[in-house]
Design a protein around this motif. Structure first.
Motif, mmCIF file in Angstrom:
data_model
loop_
_atom_site.group_PDB
_atom_site.id
_atom_site.type_symbol
_atom_site.label_atom_id
_atom_site.label_comp_id
_atom_site.label_asym_id
_atom_site.label_seq_id
_atom_site.Cartn_x
_atom_site.Cartn_y
_atom_site.Cartn_z
ATOM 1 N N ASP A 138 -58.309 31.664 37.500
ATOM 2 C CA ASP A 138 -57.040 32.256 37.907
ATOM 3 C C ASP A 138 -56.268 32.658 36.655
ATOM 4 O O ASP A 138 -55.927 31.827 35.823
ATOM 5 C CB ASP A 138 -56.231 31.247 38.734
ATOM 6 C CG ASP A 138 -54.955 31.849 39.270
ATOM 7 O OD1 ASP A 138 -54.046 32.088 38.442
ATOM 8 O OD2 ASP A 138 -54.859 32.068 40.480
ATOM 9 N N THR A 154 -52.817 30.885 35.937
ATOM 10 C CA THR A 154 -52.941 29.486 35.527
ATOM 11 C C THR A 154 -53.465 29.370 34.106
ATOM 12 O O THR A 154 -52.910 28.649 33.274
ATOM 13 C CB THR A 154 -53.887 28.731 36.480
ATOM 14 O OG1 THR A 154 -53.372 28.789 37.805
ATOM 15 C CG2 THR A 154 -54.044 27.275 36.062
ATOM 16 N N SER A 155 -54.566 30.085 33.817
ATOM 17 C CA SER A 155 -55.167 29.975 32.483
ATOM 18 C C SER A 155 -54.254 30.567 31.404
ATOM 19 O O SER A 155 -54.151 30.014 30.310
ATOM 20 C CB SER A 155 -56.541 30.654 32.456
ATOM 21 O OG SER A 155 -56.437 32.016 32.828
ATOM 22 N N TRP A 207 -50.982 30.662 31.463
ATOM 23 C CA TRP A 207 -49.909 29.669 31.274
ATOM 24 C C TRP A 207 -50.395 28.525 30.375
ATOM 25 O O TRP A 207 -49.708 28.123 29.433
ATOM 26 C CB TRP A 207 -49.474 29.127 32.640
ATOM 27 C CG TRP A 207 -48.628 27.903 32.580
ATOM 28 C CD1 TRP A 207 -47.275 27.834 32.407
ATOM 29 C CD2 TRP A 207 -49.090 26.551 32.686
ATOM 30 N NE1 TRP A 207 -46.864 26.519 32.396
ATOM 31 C CE2 TRP A 207 -47.951 25.721 32.564
ATOM 32 C CE3 TRP A 207 -50.346 25.965 32.871
ATOM 33 C CZ2 TRP A 207 -48.042 24.331 32.622
ATOM 34 C CZ3 TRP A 207 -50.442 24.580 32.936
ATOM 35 C CH2 TRP A 207 -49.293 23.781 32.808
ATOM 36 N N PHE A 223 -56.897 23.295 32.497
ATOM 37 C CA PHE A 223 -56.213 24.440 33.103
ATOM 38 C C PHE A 223 -56.595 25.744 32.396
ATOM 39 O O PHE A 223 -56.638 26.805 33.025
ATOM 40 C CB PHE A 223 -54.697 24.247 33.042
ATOM 41 C CG PHE A 223 -54.174 23.170 33.951
ATOM 42 C CD1 PHE A 223 -54.613 23.049 35.250
ATOM 43 C CD2 PHE A 223 -53.220 22.263 33.493
ATOM 44 C CE1 PHE A 223 -54.129 22.065 36.094
ATOM 45 C CE2 PHE A 223 -52.721 21.274 34.315
ATOM 46 C CZ PHE A 223 -53.179 21.171 35.627
ATOM 47 N N ASP A 251 -62.962 26.823 37.467
ATOM 48 C CA ASP A 251 -62.086 25.918 38.197
ATOM 49 C C ASP A 251 -62.755 25.425 39.471
ATOM 50 O O ASP A 251 -62.517 24.299 39.919
ATOM 51 C CB ASP A 251 -60.724 26.555 38.495
ATOM 52 C CG ASP A 251 -60.808 27.955 39.037
ATOM 53 O OD1 ASP A 251 -61.898 28.537 39.024
ATOM 54 O OD2 ASP A 251 -59.766 28.470 39.475
ATOM 55 N N PHE A 267 -54.325 23.505 40.396
ATOM 56 C CA PHE A 267 -54.871 24.739 39.847
ATOM 57 C C PHE A 267 -54.315 25.984 40.526
ATOM 58 O O PHE A 267 -54.353 27.065 39.963
ATOM 59 C CB PHE A 267 -56.406 24.747 39.959
ATOM 60 C CG PHE A 267 -57.092 23.985 38.870
ATOM 61 C CD1 PHE A 267 -57.397 24.595 37.659
ATOM 62 C CD2 PHE A 267 -57.427 22.652 39.035
ATOM 63 C CE1 PHE A 267 -58.023 23.890 36.642
ATOM 64 C CE2 PHE A 267 -58.046 21.942 38.032
ATOM 65 C CZ PHE A 267 -58.352 22.556 36.828
ATOM 66 N N SER A 268 -53.829 25.850 41.764
ATOM 67 C CA SER A 268 -53.383 27.034 42.496
ATOM 68 C C SER A 268 -51.999 27.467 42.018
ATOM 69 O O SER A 268 -51.337 26.764 41.257
ATOM 70 C CB SER A 268 -53.350 26.754 44.000
ATOM 71 O OG SER A 268 -52.162 26.065 44.347
ATOM 72 N N ASN A 269 -51.562 28.618 42.497
ATOM 73 C CA ASN A 269 -50.281 29.155 42.063
ATOM 74 C C ASN A 269 -49.263 29.236 43.189
ATOM 75 O O ASN A 269 -48.373 30.082 43.172
ATOM 76 C CB ASN A 269 -50.473 30.527 41.400
ATOM 77 C CG ASN A 269 -50.920 30.388 39.958
ATOM 78 O OD1 ASN A 269 -50.233 29.761 39.146
ATOM 79 N ND2 ASN A 269 -52.072 30.908 39.647
ATOM 80 N N ARG A 280 -47.067 21.428 38.027
ATOM 81 C CA ARG A 280 -47.851 21.603 36.803
ATOM 82 C C ARG A 280 -46.937 21.731 35.592
ATOM 83 O O ARG A 280 -47.178 21.121 34.543
ATOM 84 C CB ARG A 280 -48.730 22.840 36.971
ATOM 85 C CG ARG A 280 -49.856 22.969 35.977
ATOM 86 C CD ARG A 280 -50.837 24.028 36.412
ATOM 87 N NE ARG A 280 -50.232 25.338 36.561
ATOM 88 C CZ ARG A 280 -50.465 26.162 37.577
ATOM 89 N NH1 ARG A 280 -51.286 25.809 38.547
ATOM 90 N NH2 ARG A 280 -49.890 27.357 37.611
ATOM 91 N N GLU A 303 -47.194 23.884 43.479
ATOM 92 C CA GLU A 303 -48.183 23.531 42.466
ATOM 93 C C GLU A 303 -47.736 23.978 41.076
ATOM 94 O O GLU A 303 -47.897 23.260 40.093
ATOM 95 C CB GLU A 303 -49.535 24.150 42.816
ATOM 96 C CG GLU A 303 -50.394 23.331 43.760
ATOM 97 C CD GLU A 303 -49.954 23.439 45.211
ATOM 98 O OE1 GLU A 303 -49.047 24.259 45.524
ATOM 99 O OE2 GLU A 303 -50.503 22.697 46.054
ATOM 100 N N LYS A 304 -47.151 25.177 40.989
ATOM 101 C CA LYS A 304 -46.684 25.670 39.686
ATOM 102 C C LYS A 304 -45.582 24.776 39.122
ATOM 103 O O LYS A 304 -45.591 24.440 37.934
ATOM 104 C CB LYS A 304 -46.175 27.109 39.813
ATOM 105 C CG LYS A 304 -47.276 28.133 39.950
ATOM 106 C CD LYS A 304 -46.789 29.547 39.684
ATOM 107 C CE LYS A 304 -45.904 30.048 40.786
ATOM 108 N NZ LYS A 304 -45.565 31.489 40.601
#
Length: 279
Positions: free
Chosen positions: A205, A208-209, A211, A200, A240, A62-64, A72, A68-69
């Motif tokens: 965030d 995230t959302s 995206w 997501f 989240d 979930f983090s950026n 994901r 993680e990005k």
């Protein structure tokens, strides 16, 4: 061609397992828009070619943070047939949080409990069959540095199951995820991919959302936005965080039921030498 993702927390032996799978023709590239390296390689399993993608180490999805990005994006865009999560047998509680999220996606999963020898030296034992029963998918113990258990992991590539445990999400969120995934019916994602994108999309965030909503095609869908807003009004904390807390609770249950400790009756020789050096 079957596609498999290797995922796990940093320093769990994931890349060692990748090297055990692939001993030549490894491709290393920097993921577009980042400085994160991703490795790819191929092997044959029962005559079928399988691509293995070694993702960067991640703590959650979930983090950026860059890792993680990238993880994901690859998880969603590469539409893998299954995921192999590698966990450190000595620190399973932290890995089980990621396991719980992957199980919530309902993606075919194999859980590899690595460094089993080091765990035994510390008196940590894993009830593998209990863990398999709770997750509903294969759990394999390995010592990747010695090649122990790798053949079993390769064999499991053709038998990976979707985790069969019921969702641990609160009812309001479970209903929201189901409704959001239903609005993605015409998208060319597997059912687990739609479910992941729905989760997501609920993130507070914005990056995230945003995206997830763009990827799933619901960013301009009024019905989807109403579902997300209604779910958000039901809680005093970010969605989240609610999802993460549900995963935390399930991770704690997995750990409590499948991991136990035994007295260490003898100290490994290298540790004893180290102790003597300090006296």
């Amino acid at each position: 061609m079957k596609r498999v993702l290797l995922i796990g927390l940093p320093n769990v032996g994931k890349s060692t397992i990748f090297r055990r799978f692939i001993n030549n023709q490894v491709r290393i590239y920097t993921h577009p828009g980042s400085a994160v390296e991703v490795k790819r390689g191929r092997l044959k399993v029962e005559g079928q070619e399988v691509e293995i993608i070694d993702l960067p180490g991640v703590y959650n999805l979930f983090s950026n943070a860059d890792n993680e990005k990238v993880a994901r994006n690859i998880l969603i865009d590469e539409t893998p047939d299954l995921v192999i999560q590698v966990a450190d047998a000595k620190n399973l509680k932290r890995s089980f949080v990621l396991t719980s999220l992957l199980a919530e996606f309902n993606i075919p999963l194999v859980l590899v409990v690595n460094m089993a020898d080091e765990a035994v030296q510390k008196g940590i034992k894993v009830k593998r069959h209990k863990l398999e029963d709770m997750l509903g998918t294969a759990v394999i113990e390995t010592v990747a540095s010695e090649g122990v258990g790798i053949a079993s992991v390769v064999s499991a590539l053709g038998k990976a199951l979707k985790p069969s445990y019921p969702s641990r999400l609160p009812t309001i969120l479970a209903d929201a995820v189901r409704s959001l995934a239903g609005l993605m019916a015409e998208k060319a994602y597997a059912e687990w991919g739609k479910r992941a994108l729905a989760l997501f999309s609920l993130a507070d965030d914005k990056e995230t959302s945003r995206w997830a909503r763009q990827r799933s095609g619901i960013s301009d869908n009024e019905a989807a936005l109403h579902i997300i807003e209604d779910a958000g009004r039901s809680y005093f904390r970010s969605l989240d965080l609610v999802i993460s807390r549900a995963n935390d609770h399930w991770a704690e249950a997995l750990y409590a039921e499948s991991v136990y400790f035994t007295p260490v009756t003898s100290t490994p020789i290298l540790n004893r030498i180290g102790d003597l050096a300090l006296t």
